[in-house]
Design an enzyme around this catalytic site. Structure first.
Site, PDB file in Angstrom:
ATOM      1  N   GLY A 162      61.229  32.949 -66.681  1.00  0.00           N
ATOM      2  CA  GLY A 162      59.305  32.721 -66.285  1.00  0.00           C
ATOM      3  C   GLY A 162      58.851  31.268 -66.152  1.00  0.00           C
ATOM      4  CB  ALA A 163      61.858  28.687 -65.244  1.00  0.00           C
ATOM      5  CG  ASN A 164      57.309  31.047 -61.244  1.00  0.00           C
ATOM      6  OD1 ASN A 164      57.569  31.754 -62.151  1.00  0.00           O
ATOM      7  ND2 ASN A 164      56.128  31.407 -60.990  1.00  0.00           N
ATOM      8  N   GLY A 220      53.420  27.552 -65.518  1.00  0.00           N
ATOM      9  CA  GLY A 220      53.091  27.563 -66.863  1.00  0.00           C
ATOM     10  C   GLY A 220      54.073  26.015 -68.166  1.00  0.00           C
ATOM     11  CB  ILE A 221      54.288  27.172 -71.600  1.00  0.00           C
ATOM     12  CG1 ILE A 221      53.743  27.450 -71.734  1.00  0.00           C
ATOM     13  CG2 ILE A 221      55.465  27.420 -72.653  1.00  0.00           C
ATOM     14  CD1 ILE A 221      52.541  26.058 -72.392  1.00  0.00           C
ATOM     15  N   GLY A 222      56.502  27.315 -69.030  1.00  0.00           N
ATOM     16  CA  GLY A 222      58.043  27.552 -68.869  1.00  0.00           C
ATOM     17  C   GLY A 222      58.691  26.213 -67.742  1.00  0.00           C
ATOM     18  CB  SER A 243      50.182  34.737 -78.356  1.00  0.00           C
ATOM     19  OG  SER A 243      48.951  34.745 -78.428  1.00  0.00           O
ATOM     20  CE1 TYR A 281      49.854  38.487 -74.397  1.00  0.00           C
ATOM     21  CE2 TYR A 281      47.916  37.873 -75.776  1.00  0.00           C
ATOM     22  CZ  TYR A 281      49.035  36.890 -74.816  1.00  0.00           C
ATOM     23  OH  TYR A 281      49.431  35.706 -75.649  1.00  0.00           O
TER      24      TYR A 281
END
Length: 310
Positions: free
Chosen positions: A21-23, A25-27, A138, A164
């Site tokens: 998920g690096a595209n 936000g945090i990633g 989280s 979640y």
């Protein structure tokens, strides 16, 4: 104790780090920091076009590869393509409170993506991992429970935030049991976890304006209190490269762990429940068809997180 900043990230030349998920936000922020220190970073993303666009904004040795954590066939294909040693795997990708959905394999979307996809990915890659596994959780895990009678929300009315919270509790239970199994196997690989606090990311981007009070809250309230993506990524990077023990959990040091420099933080009693962690692991193996791959005391992995001793 020295405050951990991006200046404390060690040189990472020659190290390979996979970030899911690096595209965005945090990633994306973590990838930028790690690549700037010389790491070869693999952006494991569902959308190749978005991944390539993100990579184009960064400097360093970056590779973009396709991975859909909501599809176990995609997870297996990614693992089969990953033939080189991996120093750090960062299980970052995640969904937060979407409408009820199902993965390609029929799992509730948040549990299937946030937990089961990463569970399968980690175990499939583990023979090639030589440093550590970092899983992003989280503070929402504190309200989570694991409902083994209805993990996939098929019998109850679906509630997005409890689903979640269940997935984020599962992330910490996974880390707990993974560290136990690594220790029992005599592996020098360690499992850690982290959370970003309250960070200004697009995690709620699936909500249209006016669709939900949560969207209004993000726009009019959280946006003014949240720290930047880069600050939110620091606890994840800290868990990936700092000299921390296996099984540890990093988060911001400020008020209610919402913001601030990273440090080791606590977790709920449920997240420390080893029996619960073992039960979840067994169920996760049954659901994914993926098992822990390391033989006891194999000693085949090379030790050490990047840039530090254990």
């Amino acid at each position: 104790m020295t405050t951990f900043t991006d200046a404390q990230i060690p040189a990472l030349t020659g190290r390979t780090i996979v970030v899911t998920g690096a595209n965005s936000g945090i990633g994306r922020a973590a990838t930028g920091m790690l690549a700037a220190k010389g790491a070869h970073v693999v952006l494991a993303v569902r959308d190749l076009a978005k991944g390539r666009a993100a990579a184009a904004t960064m400097t360093g040795d970056i590779d973009v590869q396709q991975l859909d954590l909501a599809d176990l066939a995609s997870v297996r294909a990614f693992a089969e393509r990953s033939t080189e040693p991996i120093d750090v795997l960062i299980n970052n990708a995640g969904l937060m409170i979407p409408p009820l959905g199902r993965t390609a394999d029929g799992f509730e979307l948040q549990f299937g993506t946030n937990h089961l996809g990463h569970f399968a990915l980690t175990n499939l890659l583990l023979p090639r991992i030589r440093g550590r596994v970092v899983t992003v959780s989280s503070t929402g895990h504190r309200t989570g429970t694991i409902d083994f009678d209805d993990l996939n929300w098929q019998r109850r009315r679906y509630r997005a935030f409890p689903a979640y919270a269940q997935s984020k509790l599962a992330n910490l239970l996974f880390t707990l049991e993974l560290q136990h199994r690594l220790t029992e196997a005599g592996s020098p690989v360690i499992a850690t976890a982290a959370h970003p606090g309250l960070a200004a990311t697009n995690l709620l981007g699936h909500l249209e304006n006016g669709q939900s009070p949560l969207r209004w809250l993000q726009t009019n309230f959280l946006g003014h209190l949240a720290q930047s993506e880069e600050a939110g990524a620091l606890p994840v990077v800290y868990a990936a490269v700092a000299d921390v023990p296996g099984g540890s959990y990093a988060g911001p040091s400020g008020f209610l762990e919402s913001r601030g420099a990273p440090k080791l933080v606590g977790r709920s009693g449920a997240a420390r429940d080893s029996a619960l962690a073992r039960r979840l692991w067994t169920v996760s193996e049954e659901l994914t068809g993926v098992t822990f791959p390391l033989a006891a005391a194999s000693g085949e992995h090379r030790s050490g997180p990047p840039g530090h001793g254990r």
